[in-house]
Design an enzyme around this catalytic site. Sequence first.
Site, PDB file in Angstrom:
ATOM      1  N   GLY A   1       0.841  -1.192   0.000  1.00  0.00           N
ATOM      2  CA  GLY A   1       0.000   0.000   0.000  1.00  0.00           C
ATOM      3  C   GLY A   1       0.871   1.234   0.000  1.00  0.00           C
ATOM      4  O   GLY A   1       1.996   1.226  -0.487  1.00  0.00           O
ATOM      5  N   CYS A   2       0.365   2.284   0.581  1.00  0.00           N
ATOM      6  CA  CYS A   2       1.078   3.552   0.642  1.00  0.00           C
ATOM      7  C   CYS A   2       2.414   3.385   1.355  1.00  0.00           C
ATOM      8  O   CYS A   2       2.474   2.839   2.453  1.00  0.00           O
ATOM      9  CB  CYS A   2       0.214   4.579   1.373  1.00  0.00           C
ATOM     10  SG  CYS A   2       1.044   6.152   1.639  1.00  0.00           S
ATOM     11  N   PHE A   3       3.485   3.886   0.745  1.00  0.00           N
ATOM     12  CA  PHE A   3       4.798   3.700   1.358  1.00  0.00           C
ATOM     13  C   PHE A   3       5.008   4.525   2.622  1.00  0.00           C
ATOM     14  O   PHE A   3       5.902   4.261   3.402  1.00  0.00           O
ATOM     15  CB  PHE A   3       5.957   3.882   0.389  1.00  0.00           C
ATOM     16  CG  PHE A   3       5.965   5.111  -0.489  1.00  0.00           C
ATOM     17  CD1 PHE A   3       5.473   6.332  -0.090  1.00  0.00           C
ATOM     18  CD2 PHE A   3       6.519   5.020  -1.755  1.00  0.00           C
ATOM     19  CE1 PHE A   3       5.515   7.444  -0.907  1.00  0.00           C
ATOM     20  CE2 PHE A   3       6.571   6.126  -2.595  1.00  0.00           C
ATOM     21  CZ  PHE A   3       6.068   7.344  -2.168  1.00  0.00           C
TER      22      PHE A   3
ATOM     23  N   CYS B   1       3.020   4.403   5.122  1.00  0.00           N
ATOM     24  CA  CYS B   1       2.671   3.452   6.188  1.00  0.00           C
ATOM     25  C   CYS B   1       3.780   2.434   6.405  1.00  0.00           C
ATOM     26  O   CYS B   1       4.212   2.210   7.540  1.00  0.00           O
ATOM     27  CB  CYS B   1       1.391   2.702   5.840  1.00  0.00           C
ATOM     28  SG  CYS B   1      -0.079   3.726   5.740  1.00  0.00           S
TER      29      CYS B   1
END
Length: 186
Positions: free
Chosen positions: A16-18, A20
């Site tokens: 997912g979003c890096f 996070c």
Amino acid sequence: MNESSSPRDVAVFGGGCFWCTEAVFKMLKGVYAVGPGYTGGRVANPSYDQVSMGNTGHVEVVRVEYDPREVSYKTLLTIFFASHDATQVNRQGNDVGEQYRSVIFYTSQSQKQEAEMFIATLDASAKDGDPIATTVEPLGEFYDAEGYHKDFYARNPNQGYCQVIIAPKLQKVKKEFAELLKSSAA
């Protein structure tokens, strides 16, 4: 032994979003550096805007440098799978597109084998659940993300996305894996 003479291995994860995944891995003992970036696509030197459009083939990933004497690759896999939903295809929550897919980019055959065995074990243990969608692929060219993505959570802890999405993931990891955390992260 000082940090510069310690052995270093590299692991690359897309979950997912890096923002996070970077924040999660930075908390772990034995991790020297975590950097957001892009890999897996067909465009050289992509920008965040290009990757976000979803047509480069690249994935938002983190490159984790770690000391295998302090933290094993299996432990990194455990944290990776515990900190995102590996059953979602081409998404993590509201982040949708192949750039947010769950993927492990291996740097050696032993990493490939260990990741594949880990996934098989997860699938076998959850026979009634959704199968793991995480793919295991060889690491190609890695492109560093733009500077404003680095240490995003640490620099913006009160930003809405950080409060709603990242902070709960960090709390979960802190609760479930306290013994694996650097003392400053506990």
